[in-house]
Scaffold this motif. Structure first.
Motif: not given
Length: 427
Positions: A269-270, A285-286, A333-337
């Protein structure tokens, strides 16, 4: 609630009065429409072996367990007049409308139709499957987090028993409470193909795409640890501002061989974010999630296939019932950073992007379908998660706030175990 409880009591009396009926209760033919009545009642129990977060946080009673009437769904269905099928469903527990739509079969073909009203959107094998036949008590992380369920809209479908394509345009949900949280308009597509499709031998593939306006400029993505009664979401992005649209692409596969079913889904999801002059708050955000599960009918039954989803059989021996054993691995996985270290060893780090956390779960389950109207489920869930937290004077390790450009003090591992049970009555 008095009206809901009265309606539910009438429904229970109706099914108990006709215990041999495994499907809907036929009512009458009115105006050329064959009307029937269906229902689903589920009661859940969760016991939490907490690690870091208090998963029973919604209940300030100091207990490690929670129980709740999960669903009380009442559904009227009609066939006709002519090539029209219609449905009106309501959940008396959640106080919300379910499927409320009409379907027109073009040329009388069950595989070629137009639909309008509120219905499940064309994404997710698990979401489109019947709730009463869930393989596990909680749907997977990917389905609960990124799947789009019922929305008002219109859809067109064309296919055969072996393949199909569906296109949909949708807007808000018919019932939006406790507070108005409007969903923006969007569209979706799903294609499904079963190159092998015969009883006891099915191979299925599917692709889907959903894109919608976030309506407001804030999006928050979070997930419970595969426990519907958990009062905490232990992975959570916090409020992401400057959000414009959210799109999700999904892939699904399923294989049935005799009494064994293996299936899996993946979604990415983006969130598109517009530029506000701060690059840390403007990055797209991905996030992604997937699961793979296996289910074994110990008593030997197998599955069917209809409309691009599996159909669950009745027990071969109603008196002893159908027994199932299942195993699922689930990850999100909700980390994008990244966290940029502070100037000194004791200084807080700065988040560049979004760090919502990561979570893996293993679920072991046993299901018992008894006779034609009852189901009992028992699951054990093992959770392994980690997430960055920020220290504040008011709340030592409160949730990450909205601006995504915050100071974090430590990464927290949270690895609870959960025992879940469900009793279900359906007709």
């Amino acid at each position: 609630m008095k009206l809901s409880r009265s309606t539910l009591s009438v429904a229970l009396l109706a099914v108990l009065a006709a215990p041999a009926a495994h499907a809907e209760i036929a009512f009458d033919v009115i105006g050329g429409s064959e009307i029937s009545f269906e229902g689903l009642v589920q009661a859940d129990y969760n016991y939490f072996d907490n690690d870091f977060a208090n998963l029973n946080g919604d209940a300030p009673d100091g207990k490690d367990s929670d129980n709740e009437l999960r669903r009380a769904e009442l559904v009227l269905k009609g066939k006709g007049p002519g090539n029209i099928d219609w449905v009106v469903g309501y959940d008396a527990k959640a106080d919300k409308w379910l499927d409320v739509n009409a379907k027109y079969k073009l040329g009388g073909d069950a595989n070629h139709w137009f639909q309008a009203g509120q219905f499940k959107q064309p994404n997710s094998l698990e979401e489109l499957s019947s709730t009463k036949n869930n393989d596990f008590i909680s749907k997977s992380l990917v389905t609960n987090t990124f799947g789009i369920a019922r929305r008002l809209g219109a859809a067109y479908h064309y296919g055969t028993n072996d393949w199909g394509i569906t296109a949909s345009y949708f807007t808000r949900e018919l019932t939006e409470h406790p507070a108005p949280t409007p969903h923006g308009p969007g569209f979706g597509f799903r294609g499904n193909w079963a190159p092998i499709n015969e009883k006891g031998n099915i191979l299925h593939f599917g692709l889907s795409y959903i894109d919608y306006d976030t309506f407001t400029d804030t999006v928050r993505i979070r997930a419970r640890p595969d426990a519907d009664l958990a009062g905490q979401r232990i992975v959570d992005t916090g409020n992401m501002t400057n959000a414009d649209r959210q799109s999700t692409i999904g892939a699904e596969a399923m294989w049935v061989t005799g009494p064994v079913k293996v299936q899996g889904e993946y979604m990415q999801s983006t969130v598109d974010r517009y530029n506000n002059g701060n690059p840390r708050q403007s990055k797209d955000y991905d996030a992604n999630s997937w699961y793979v599960s296996g289910l074994w009918n110990i008593t030997g039954e197998t599955w069917g296939y209809k409309d691009g989803v599996p159909t669950t059989p009745l027990p071969d021996s109603p008196a002893s019932g159908m027994w199932q054993a299942g195993l699922r691995f689930d990850t999100i996985d909700l980390d994008d950073g990244r966290a940029i270290a502070g100037a000194t060893p004791t200084a807080a780090s700065v988040v560049d992007g979004v760090l919502g956390g990561q979570m893996d779960t293993w679920t072991v389950g046993v299901n018992w379908y008894w006779r034609s109207n009852f189901k009992f489920m028992l699951n054990y869930v093992m959770v392994d998660s980690s997430r960055y937290f920020v220290r504040t004077p008011a709340a030592p390790y409160a949730d990450i706030p909205a601006n995504n450009n915050v100071l974090v003090n430590r990464k927290v591992d949270d690895n609870p175990n959960i025992l879940e049970a469900r009793v279900q009555l359906y007709w």
